[in-house]
Design a protein around this motif. Structure first.
Motif, mmCIF file in Angstrom:
data_model
loop_
_atom_site.group_PDB
_atom_site.id
_atom_site.type_symbol
_atom_site.label_atom_id
_atom_site.label_comp_id
_atom_site.label_asym_id
_atom_site.label_seq_id
_atom_site.Cartn_x
_atom_site.Cartn_y
_atom_site.Cartn_z
ATOM 1 N N ALA A 53 0.844 -1.200 0.000
ATOM 2 C CA ALA A 53 0.000 0.000 0.000
ATOM 3 C C ALA A 53 0.874 1.241 0.000
ATOM 4 C CB ALA A 53 -0.936 0.022 1.205
ATOM 5 N N VAL A 54 0.312 2.327 -0.516
ATOM 6 C CA VAL A 54 0.912 3.656 -0.378
ATOM 7 C C VAL A 54 -0.140 4.577 0.230
ATOM 8 C CG1 VAL A 54 2.601 3.418 -2.236
ATOM 9 C CG2 VAL A 54 0.304 4.230 -2.783
ATOM 10 N N HIS A 55 0.338 5.580 0.963
ATOM 11 C CA HIS A 55 -0.526 6.584 1.596
ATOM 12 C C HIS A 55 -1.418 6.011 2.693
ATOM 13 C CE1 HIS A 55 0.652 9.940 -0.837
ATOM 14 N NE2 HIS A 55 0.232 9.400 -1.958
ATOM 15 N N SER A 56 -0.998 4.941 3.347
ATOM 16 C CA SER A 56 -1.781 4.482 4.494
ATOM 17 C C SER A 56 -1.527 5.428 5.670
ATOM 18 C CB SER A 56 -1.391 3.053 4.878
ATOM 19 O OG SER A 56 -0.111 3.036 5.506
ATOM 20 N N LYS A 57 -2.418 5.389 6.647
ATOM 21 C CA LYS A 57 -2.247 6.245 7.827
ATOM 22 C C LYS A 57 -0.958 5.897 8.574
ATOM 23 C CE LYS A 57 -7.156 7.215 8.603
ATOM 24 N NZ LYS A 57 -8.334 6.992 9.502
ATOM 25 N N GLN A 58 -0.655 4.602 8.619
ATOM 26 C CA GLN A 58 0.575 4.184 9.301
ATOM 27 C C GLN A 58 1.811 4.752 8.613
ATOM 28 O OE1 GLN A 58 0.970 -0.007 10.322
ATOM 29 N NE2 GLN A 58 -1.244 -0.283 10.106
ATOM 30 N N GLN A 59 1.792 4.761 7.289
ATOM 31 C CA GLN A 59 2.928 5.317 6.554
ATOM 32 C C GLN A 59 3.055 6.811 6.814
ATOM 33 O OE1 GLN A 59 1.420 3.640 2.868
ATOM 34 N NE2 GLN A 59 3.385 2.626 2.505
ATOM 35 N N ASP A 61 2.053 8.415 9.431
ATOM 36 C CA ASP A 61 2.518 8.601 10.811
ATOM 37 C C ASP A 61 4.019 8.377 10.937
ATOM 38 O OD1 ASP A 61 -0.044 9.183 11.610
ATOM 39 O OD2 ASP A 61 -0.459 7.173 12.402
ATOM 40 N N LYS A 62 4.567 7.492 10.121
ATOM 41 C CA LYS A 62 5.996 7.187 10.166
ATOM 42 C C LYS A 62 6.823 8.113 9.282
ATOM 43 C CE LYS A 62 5.870 2.283 11.444
ATOM 44 N NZ LYS A 62 6.832 2.364 12.540
ATOM 45 N N THR A 110 0.593 -4.241 10.051
ATOM 46 C CA THR A 110 1.553 -3.242 10.520
ATOM 47 C C THR A 110 2.565 -2.998 9.410
ATOM 48 O OG1 THR A 110 1.348 -3.922 12.830
ATOM 49 C CG2 THR A 110 3.347 -2.733 12.207
ATOM 50 N N VAL A 111 2.787 -1.736 9.064
ATOM 51 C CA VAL A 111 3.770 -1.425 8.039
ATOM 52 C C VAL A 111 5.163 -1.646 8.618
ATOM 53 C CG1 VAL A 111 3.914 1.061 8.582
ATOM 54 C CG2 VAL A 111 4.473 0.244 6.287
ATOM 55 N N GLU A 112 5.990 -2.387 7.905
ATOM 56 C CA GLU A 112 7.339 -2.658 8.383
ATOM 57 C C GLU A 112 8.231 -3.037 7.216
ATOM 58 O OE1 GLU A 112 7.362 -7.342 9.570
ATOM 59 O OE2 GLU A 112 7.182 -5.935 11.210
ATOM 60 N N GLN A 113 9.489 -3.308 7.537
ATOM 61 C CA GLN A 113 10.438 -3.692 6.513
ATOM 62 C C GLN A 113 9.966 -4.922 5.751
ATOM 63 O OE1 GLN A 113 14.012 -4.261 8.902
ATOM 64 N NE2 GLN A 113 15.039 -2.643 7.756
ATOM 65 N N SER A 114 10.494 -5.053 4.563
ATOM 66 C CA SER A 114 10.209 -6.224 3.743
ATOM 67 C C SER A 114 10.598 -7.504 4.470
ATOM 68 C CB SER A 114 10.999 -6.131 2.427
ATOM 69 O OG SER A 114 10.943 -7.341 1.716
ATOM 70 N N GLU A 115 9.960 -8.603 4.078
ATOM 71 C CA GLU A 115 10.338 -9.923 4.586
ATOM 72 C C GLU A 115 11.521 -10.501 3.820
ATOM 73 O OE1 GLU A 115 6.724 -12.171 4.177
ATOM 74 O OE2 GLU A 115 6.158 -11.812 6.258
ATOM 75 N N GLN A 116 12.029 -9.735 2.867
ATOM 76 C CA GLN A 116 13.090 -10.237 2.010
ATOM 77 C C GLN A 116 14.374 -9.433 2.242
ATOM 78 O OE1 GLN A 116 11.769 -11.044 -2.077
ATOM 79 N NE2 GLN A 116 9.704 -10.548 -1.411
ATOM 80 N N LEU A 124 9.055 1.844 3.010
ATOM 81 C CA LEU A 124 8.105 1.078 3.807
ATOM 82 C C LEU A 124 6.734 1.060 3.125
ATOM 83 C CD1 LEU A 124 8.971 2.248 7.448
ATOM 84 C CD2 LEU A 124 9.567 0.089 6.345
ATOM 85 N N VAL A 125 6.495 0.025 2.342
ATOM 86 C CA VAL A 125 5.212 -0.124 1.648
ATOM 87 C C VAL A 125 4.516 -1.429 2.026
ATOM 88 C CG1 VAL A 125 5.891 1.290 -0.336
ATOM 89 C CG2 VAL A 125 6.349 -1.181 -0.361
ATOM 90 N N TYR A 126 5.237 -2.310 2.731
ATOM 91 C CA TYR A 126 4.694 -3.627 3.041
ATOM 92 C C TYR A 126 3.970 -3.599 4.381
ATOM 93 C CZ TYR A 126 4.543 -8.720 3.560
ATOM 94 O OH TYR A 126 4.134 -10.023 3.713
ATOM 95 N N HIS A 127 2.706 -4.018 4.369
ATOM 96 C CA HIS A 127 1.878 -4.049 5.566
ATOM 97 C C HIS A 127 1.625 -5.508 5.920
ATOM 98 C CE1 HIS A 127 1.336 -0.047 3.931
ATOM 99 N NE2 HIS A 127 0.764 0.343 5.049
#
Length: 496
Positions: A53-59, A61-62, A110-116, A124-127
């Protein structure tokens, strides 16, 4: 034939189908959901760990600055402009709000680092789903909520045809149940969310020359029904096939979903790989990018071998090795930290002997004997070993440029082992050309009235393979289901 009646039929209950059902449920628009399996869910439930996602509230906020413009330009360029621009734009613009919708569905992320490992420094685009088990339980609870609101969820039931005329529109969906009963569902709209065609041997064989080598970890119930029914009435399905390739594994018995064998662990490391010509074919460091790793295998007829010797096996048995298992991060909950190490593995020899007995690993006393058992050209294989062993000794890979820190294990003295690897797939990512409202369109660009198709059934987001934008397929499934249901629901309400 039993007859039912509703406003909208949703075919499939994976991410796209569940999202479509949630939209109609909120708008109080009657629907019936059909699910071929004995329980709801598809690849998004059983395999996916998060969404893009892009432009989420979590993004916001971060303070994440990566935005719609970056994503749109990036994906358009990545796919060499072989994209449906309007559809891509609508998906990206709705993707941030979709995170809130998913939370309202009980699927918090939760938006966080990639799993890769290859993408740890990406924006930070991965939720990621906050809890994988909780996600499964939430999914299983939705059918009852739908039912309580008067919307039947029919498991072990699948669409087989339409009562449809492109001019007059849709009159009904024809379905079949596992019991053998035939159904006719009188309806105004249908949303095909049945997940692509990886479960159709005929479609897969027709599209992929290496189909026999592929390891299908996807939904075998996804047999292309929605794609074929839309095509029957003129939808444009003329385009390049796009495989949802994702990692590699020896077999269905030893694969990343099970995490039960050290044979699988060693396939997830940058050891020595050779293709069917007996040569290296890639920097094995590509193991840390799931999509590109699988694409590399897809490029060499869908299979290759991981080569190691007894000394390497013994080292992993007795020592902690500072190499990261590429799938370790995927099985962590948000906030957990990976070890970045492998071993010691006391059971490794037993695991390999078990895999030898099942044909997933080949063993020989000599390099020549191993090449013979694998059907590799002996001269090419021996040259590969010589060059690779020299790279390990020098700490420098002049050909494929593997980092020196990963040139840890030569292949010098027998017994020798080969893990037989296959390109793993989670599904397919092409199907029907659609407009921005997820309605199938003809080659002339005309939408097919009353029909909608979403998720992995849709063509237009990818040029030739799954891109390294983690969670984008699942994110698109949720958003496209939402789009289709919103458009179908609006049309139903306007008609009334």
């Amino acid at each position: 034939m039993k007859t039912l009646k509703t406003q909208v039929v949703i075919v499939g209950s994976g991410s796209a189908g569940l999202s479509a059902g949630f939209e109609l449920y909120q708008k109080k628009i009657p629907f019936i959901m059909l699910e071929r399996g004995d329980k709801v869910g598809g690849a998004g439930k059983f395999g996916a760990h998060g969404v893009f996602a892009v432009h989420s509230k979590q993004q916001l906020d971060k303070g994440v600055t990566y935005d719609y413009a970056d994503a749109f330009k990036g994906l358009t360029s990545y796919n060499h402009y072989f994209v449906n621009g309007e559809l891509l734009a609508r998906f990206l613009k709705d993707s941030g709000e979709n995170i809130d919708r998913m939370a309202a569905m009980g699927l918090a992320t939760t938006v966080e680092q990639s799993e890769q490992k290859a993408h740890l420094n990406d924006p930070l685009v991965y939720h990621k789903f906050n809890n994988f088990k909780s996600k499964m339980a939430t999914w299983d609870a939705w059918p009852q909520k739908f039912e309580d609101a008067g919307n039947p969820v029919l498991t072990e039931t699948w669409a087989v045809g339409l009562d449809y005329d492109p001019q007059a529109g849709l009159k009904g969906v024809l379905a079949k149940q596992a019991s053998g009963e035939d159904l006719r569902i009188e309806t105004k709209k249908v949303i095909f969310a049945d997940g692509g065609y990886c479960g159709s041997p005929e479609m897969m064989a027709a599209k992929y020359a290496d189909n026999d080598a592929l390891l299908n970890l996807g939904e075998r119930k996804a047999d292309g029904t929605g794609i074929k029914l839309c095509a029957k009435y003129g939808a444009n399905v003329a385009h390049n096939p796009v495989l949802f390739a994702h990692g590699c594994a020896p077999s269905l018995r030893i694969n990343p979903m099970r995490r039960q064998s050290s044979v699988e662990t060693l396939t997830n490391l940058p050891l020595l790989w050779v293709d069917q010509t007996g040569n290296r074919f890639v920097n094995e460091d590509i193991v840390y990018d799931f999509a590109m790793w699988a694409n590399a295998a897809h490029n060499v007829q869908g299979q290759y071998s991981v080569i190691l010797d007894q000394a390497t096996l013994d080292h992993f048995r007795d020592h902690l090795v500072p190499m990261e298992d590429t799938f370790e991060r995927q099985f962590l909950e948000p906030g957990q930290t990976p070890t970045g190490t492998v071993g010691p593995i006391p059971a490794i020899q037993a695991d390999f002997e078990d895999a030898i007995a099942h044909g997933e690993v080949v063993k020989a006393d000599t390099a020549e004997g191993l090449a013979d058992k694998l059907g590799l050209p002996i001269a090419a294989f021996e040259r590969t070993l010589k060059v690779y062993n020299q790279a390990v000794a020098d700490g420098q890979d002049d050909t494929f440029l593997k980092p020196a820190a990963e040139l840890k294990f030569g292949v010098n003295q027998g017994p020798f082992y080969a893990i037989k690897e296959h390109c793993a797939i989670l599904g397919t990512l092409d199907g029907v050309a659609v407009d921005r409202n997820c309605q199938p369109v003809t080659k002339a660009g005309q939408p097919l009235k009353d029909l909608y198709i979403v998720g992995n059934n849709v063509n237009g987001l990818y040029s030739d393979g799954y891109p390294s934008y983690e969670g984008i397929a699942n994110g698109f499934a949720f958003v496209s289901g939402w789009i289709a249901a919103a458009e179908a629901g609006k049309a139903v309400q306007e008609a009334e």
